[in-house]
Design an enzyme around this catalytic site. Structure first.
Site, PDB file in Angstrom:
ATOM      1  N   SER A  59       0.623  17.374   7.939  1.00 45.27           N
ATOM      2  CA  SER A  59      -0.528  16.347   8.645  1.00 45.27           C
ATOM      3  C   SER A  59      -1.679  16.257   7.846  1.00 45.27           C
ATOM      4  O   SER A  59      -2.338  15.186   8.248  1.00 45.27           O
ATOM      5  CB  SER A  59      -0.816  16.839  10.189  1.00 45.27           C
ATOM      6  OG  SER A  59      -1.425  18.033  10.004  1.00 45.27           O
ATOM      7  N   LYS A 100      -7.442  19.366  10.965  1.00 43.00           N
ATOM      8  CA  LYS A 100      -7.546  17.975  10.993  1.00 43.00           C
ATOM      9  C   LYS A 100      -9.046  17.582  10.569  1.00 43.00           C
ATOM     10  O   LYS A 100      -9.757  18.266  10.224  1.00 43.00           O
ATOM     11  CB  LYS A 100      -7.491  17.172  12.408  1.00 43.00           C
ATOM     12  CG  LYS A 100      -6.180  17.604  13.277  1.00 43.00           C
ATOM     13  CD  LYS A 100      -4.976  16.913  12.655  1.00 43.00           C
ATOM     14  CE  LYS A 100      -3.581  17.297  13.421  1.00 43.00           C
ATOM     15  NZ  LYS A 100      -2.402  17.394  12.656  1.00 43.00           N
TER      16      LYS A 100
END
Length: 194
Positions: A59, A100
């Protein structure tokens, strides 16, 4: 009166043997104390100053690759736009951590425009040179616009088409943020500070 004959050499050996037993015992105690202190200090540093994490998944590509090892700074950290953070996602076990990028912090308005491959914070398009491809709009990504609540951050993965992030889970409370990724130390050929 009976005269007792003492052998001084034998007594010296007994004293030396007793002394060496005490010395060995003291040395063992000192080693145990040193090890306990080292372990306590290591735990304090790991839990309050920084920690080491392994990237699991894709990700954050191309910024981070699967199995990269990072040092995450914890002490006194407060999230800022653009920081890459490690956090415990809402509704997950406390042993689960995600990594993230912070897109917006409390009070900021976020808009995601899939047509122009752009994210806007407070009406201004943010520069995202780390994105590798056009973001695809998918039905399981319900959040396209929001105001970030107090004490929260909005996060997205750099690999937007392969990331479960703020578009699904919504804002992340700052209490769940572990810290900021500051150094990639593995693989050695890709050492880099952030």
């Amino acid at each position: 009166m009976e005269e007792k004959n003492f052998n001084i050499e034998e007594n010296e050996e007994i004293v030396e043997e007793t002394s060496s037993k005490k010395s060995l015992k003291n040395e063992i105690i000192e080693w145990v104390q040193a090890i306990v202190i080292a372990v306590v200090l290591a735990l304090l540093i790991r839990n309050f100053v920084f920690t080491v994490v392994r990237v699991d998944g894709q990700s954050m590509e191309p910024t981070y690759q699967h199995n990269d090892r990072l040092i995450v700074w914890r002490l006194g950290y407060e999230p800022e736009n653009g920081d890459i953070v490690v956090f415990n996602p809402p509704g997950k076990d406390e042993s689960v951590f995600w990594i993230k990028r912070v897109i917006a912090t409390e009070g900021q308005h976020v808009e995601i425009d899939y047509n122009t491959n752009s994210v806007y914070v407070d009406g201004e398009k943010i520069d995202e040179p780390y994105l590798g491809e056009q973001m695809l709009e998918k039905p399981y990504l319900p959040i396209k616009e929001l105001d970030v609540p107090e004490d929260c951050v909005f996060v997205l993965g750099d690999n937007r088409n392969n990331s479960t992030d703020g578009r699904v889970i919504g804002p992340v409370n700052e209490e769940h943020v572990i810290g900021k990724a500051v150094l990639r130390f593995w693989p050695f050929t890709k050492i880099k500070t952030y």
